[in-house]
Motif scaffolding. Structure first.
Motif, PDB file in Angstrom:
ATOM      1  N   GLU A  15       0.833  -1.044   0.049  1.00 15.15           N
ATOM      2  CA  GLU A  15       0.159   0.085   0.009  1.00 15.15           C
ATOM      3  C   GLU A  15       0.948   1.290  -0.123  1.00 15.15           C
ATOM      4  N   GLY A  16       0.740   2.218  -0.871  1.00 16.18           N
ATOM      5  CA  GLY A  16       1.256   3.320  -0.928  1.00 16.18           C
ATOM      6  C   GLY A  16       2.240   3.544  -2.181  1.00 16.18           C
ATOM      7  N   ASP A  17       2.690   2.087  -2.381  1.00 11.07           N
ATOM      8  CA  ASP A  17       3.809   2.195  -3.616  1.00 11.07           C
ATOM      9  C   ASP A  17       2.955   2.253  -4.913  1.00 11.07           C
ATOM     10  N   SER A  18       3.766   2.781  -6.141  1.00  8.62           N
ATOM     11  CA  SER A  18       3.277   2.857  -7.398  1.00  8.62           C
ATOM     12  C   SER A  18       3.661   1.817  -8.025  1.00  8.62           C
ATOM     13  N   THR A  19       3.052   1.367  -9.037  1.00 10.56           N
ATOM     14  CA  THR A  19       3.135   0.128 -10.045  1.00 10.56           C
ATOM     15  C   THR A  19       2.829   0.268 -11.254  1.00 10.56           C
ATOM     16  N   ASN A  20       3.226  -0.628 -12.250  1.00 11.03           N
ATOM     17  CA  ASN A  20       2.790  -0.469 -13.624  1.00 11.03           C
ATOM     18  C   ASN A  20       2.725  -1.866 -14.102  1.00 11.03           C
ATOM     19  N   PHE A  21       2.187  -2.153 -15.300  1.00 15.54           N
ATOM     20  CA  PHE A  21       2.156  -3.481 -16.043  1.00 15.54           C
ATOM     21  C   PHE A  21       1.745  -2.960 -17.380  1.00 15.54           C
ATOM     22  N   THR A  22       2.102  -4.240 -18.185  1.00 13.99           N
ATOM     23  CA  THR A  22       2.111  -4.132 -19.465  1.00 13.99           C
ATOM     24  C   THR A  22       1.167  -4.816 -20.306  1.00 13.99           C
ATOM     25  N   CYS A  23       0.507  -4.408 -21.465  1.00 13.71           N
ATOM     26  CA  CYS A  23      -0.295  -5.042 -22.475  1.00 13.71           C
ATOM     27  C   CYS A  23       0.351  -4.878 -23.721  1.00 13.71           C
ATOM     28  N   SER A  24       0.644  -6.053 -24.344  1.00 15.27           N
ATOM     29  CA  SER A  24       1.162  -5.917 -25.767  1.00 15.27           C
ATOM     30  C   SER A  24       0.362  -6.599 -26.756  1.00 15.27           C
ATOM     31  N   PHE A  25       0.343  -5.789 -27.978  1.00 12.85           N
ATOM     32  CA  PHE A  25      -0.825  -6.371 -28.837  1.00 12.85           C
ATOM     33  C   PHE A  25       0.205  -6.257 -30.314  1.00 12.85           C
ATOM     34  N   PRO A  26      -0.383  -6.926 -31.347  1.00 10.59           N
ATOM     35  CA  PRO A  26       0.347  -6.714 -32.773  1.00 10.59           C
ATOM     36  C   PRO A  26       0.044  -5.361 -33.236  1.00 10.59           C
ATOM     37  N   SER A  27       1.097  -4.781 -33.619  1.00 13.80           N
ATOM     38  CA  SER A  27       1.000  -3.220 -34.192  1.00 13.80           C
ATOM     39  C   SER A  27       0.260  -2.990 -35.559  1.00 13.80           C
ATOM     40  N   SER A  28       0.329  -4.212 -36.286  1.00 16.79           N
ATOM     41  CA  SER A  28      -0.314  -4.001 -37.546  1.00 16.79           C
ATOM     42  C   SER A  28      -1.684  -3.968 -37.435  1.00 16.79           C
ATOM     43  N   ASN A  29      -2.554  -3.505 -38.448  1.00 15.51           N
ATOM     44  CA  ASN A  29      -3.759  -3.310 -38.217  1.00 15.51           C
ATOM     45  C   ASN A  29      -4.567  -2.699 -36.923  1.00 15.51           C
ATOM     46  N   PHE A  30      -3.610  -1.857 -36.180  1.00 18.20           N
ATOM     47  CA  PHE A  30      -4.271  -1.508 -34.848  1.00 18.20           C
ATOM     48  C   PHE A  30      -5.598  -0.722 -34.981  1.00 18.20           C
ATOM     49  N   TYR A  31      -6.440  -0.820 -33.968  1.00 22.16           N
ATOM     50  CA  TYR A  31      -7.512  -0.082 -34.140  1.00 22.16           C
ATOM     51  C   TYR A  31      -8.064   0.800 -33.005  1.00 22.16           C
ATOM     52  N   ALA A  32      -7.864   0.147 -31.576  1.00 21.85           N
ATOM     53  CA  ALA A  32      -7.907   0.681 -30.460  1.00 21.85           C
ATOM     54  C   ALA A  32      -7.704  -0.128 -29.438  1.00 21.85           C
ATOM     55  N   LEU A  33      -7.430   0.125 -28.206  1.00 19.77           N
ATOM     56  CA  LEU A  33      -6.909  -0.580 -27.076  1.00 19.77           C
ATOM     57  C   LEU A  33      -7.801  -0.332 -25.811  1.00 19.77           C
ATOM     58  N   HIS A  34      -8.321  -1.325 -25.117  1.00 22.04           N
ATOM     59  CA  HIS A  34      -9.106  -1.054 -23.863  1.00 22.04           C
ATOM     60  C   HIS A  34      -8.483  -1.527 -22.808  1.00 22.04           C
ATOM     61  N   TRP A  35      -8.683  -0.878 -21.581  1.00 23.81           N
ATOM     62  CA  TRP A  35      -8.422  -1.246 -20.312  1.00 23.81           C
ATOM     63  C   TRP A  35      -9.761  -1.578 -19.535  1.00 23.81           C
ATOM     64  N   TYR A  36      -9.653  -2.400 -18.719  1.00 27.84           N
ATOM     65  CA  TYR A  36     -10.974  -2.901 -17.955  1.00 27.84           C
ATOM     66  C   TYR A  36     -10.316  -3.179 -16.408  1.00 27.84           C
ATOM     67  N   ARG A  37     -11.089  -2.843 -15.358  1.00 30.54           N
ATOM     68  CA  ARG A  37     -10.687  -3.266 -14.060  1.00 30.54           C
ATOM     69  C   ARG A  37     -11.740  -4.163 -13.789  1.00 30.54           C
ATOM     70  N   TRP A  38     -11.503  -5.403 -12.990  1.00 31.38           N
ATOM     71  CA  TRP A  38     -12.348  -6.456 -12.545  1.00 31.38           C
ATOM     72  C   TRP A  38     -12.119  -6.832 -11.177  1.00 31.38           C
ATOM     73  N   GLU A  39     -13.081  -6.384 -10.385  1.00 34.84           N
ATOM     74  CA  GLU A  39     -12.898  -6.772  -8.978  1.00 34.84           C
ATOM     75  C   GLU A  39     -13.717  -7.875  -8.729  1.00 34.84           C
ATOM     76  N   THR A  40     -13.335  -8.614  -7.720  1.00 37.14           N
ATOM     77  CA  THR A  40     -13.910  -9.884  -7.172  1.00 37.14           C
ATOM     78  C   THR A  40     -15.257  -9.657  -7.208  1.00 37.14           C
ATOM     79  N   ALA A  41     -16.354 -10.485  -7.748  1.00 38.74           N
ATOM     80  CA  ALA A  41     -17.673 -10.577  -7.418  1.00 38.74           C
ATOM     81  C   ALA A  41     -18.462  -9.144  -8.045  1.00 38.74           C
ATOM     82  N   LYS A  42     -17.615  -8.483  -8.998  1.00 38.08           N
ATOM     83  CA  LYS A  42     -18.209  -7.347  -9.657  1.00 38.08           C
ATOM     84  C   LYS A  42     -18.192  -7.561 -11.308  1.00 38.08           C
TER      85      LYS A  42
END
Lengths: 114, 114
Positions: A15-42
């Motif tokens: 708690e209190g620390d900063s963090t980051n993580f990565t998503c990689s995808f094919p760069s050809s024919n790119f259209y859009a990139l979505h991010w979602y957060r999924w909490e347990t039971a929601k």
């Protein structure tokens, strides 16, 4: 076939620390990139939809960047809080065809330790 | 409008039985999607409706699966002769259309086939 990859698979952060993580995808024919957060039971909750190379979006302590030329996006969380514990999914529309269904990565499971 | 609702939240069924799930999307959204998520995987696209028309079905969807969206409102997903491999979280999402708009997901139906 569109492969969307996420790393790491899971992450424990103090708690209190900063963090980051990565998503990689094919760069050809790119259209859009979505991010979602999924909490347990929601429902998965939309965080960002990004379309432009170099785009940066921010929502409170969470931000995301996009590099369409090299095919990656980073999600950053500043000053992690216990309520940030969730699975973070990225997804991209599948190329070709008429459907705009998304292809998801396997997600990064984030646990914030008090 | 309270978002996307799915019913039931949980379903336990014996192998070989038929099950049906319901999804009520956001009323203004003309697009409705079904996804399936199994342990350790991201959501996988199953099928997609624009209004009442089913525009695409994934190759993951065997002949035992059928989906409908009569009158372009709620949708049902039926699985006939369930198998243990059908055990998963079935997610429904809706969107107003276009690849650059985020989806609104329901909380899902957790199916367990015993």
């Amino acid at each position: 076939i569109l492969n969307v990859e996420q790393s790491p698979q899971s992450l424990h952060v103090q708690e209190g620390d900063s963090t980051n993580f990565t998503c990689s995808f094919p760069s050809s024919n790119f259209y859009a990139l979505h991010w979602y957060r999924w909490e347990t039971a929601k429902s998965p909750e939309a965080l960002f939809v990004m379309t432009l190379n170099g785009d940066e979006k921010k929502k409170g302590r969470i931000s995301a960047t996009l590099n369409t030329k090299e095919g990656y996006s980073y999600l950053y969380i500043k000053g992690s809080q216990p309520e940030d514990s969730a699975t973070y999914l990225c997804a991209s529309p599948r190329p070709g065809g008429g459907a705009d269904g998304l292809t998801f990565g396997k997600g990064t499971h984030l646990i914030i330790q008090p | 409008d309270t978002g996307v609702s799915q019913d039931p939240r949980h379903k336990i069924t014996k192998r070989g039985q038929n099950v049906t799930f319901r999804c009520d999307p956001i009323s203004e959204h003309n697009r409705l999607y079904w996804y399936r998520q199994t342990l350790g995987q991201g959501p996988e696209f199953l099928t997609y409706f624009q209004n009442e028309a089913q525009l695409e079905k994934s190759r993951l969807l065997s002949d035992r699966f059928s989906a409908e969206r009569p009158k372009g409102s709620f949708s049902t997903l039926e699985i006939q002769r369930t198998e243990q491999g059908d055990s998963a979280m079935y997610l429904c999402a809706s969107s107003p259309g276009g690849r650059v708009l985020g989806y609104t997901f329901g909380s899902g139906t957790r199916l367990t086939v015993v």
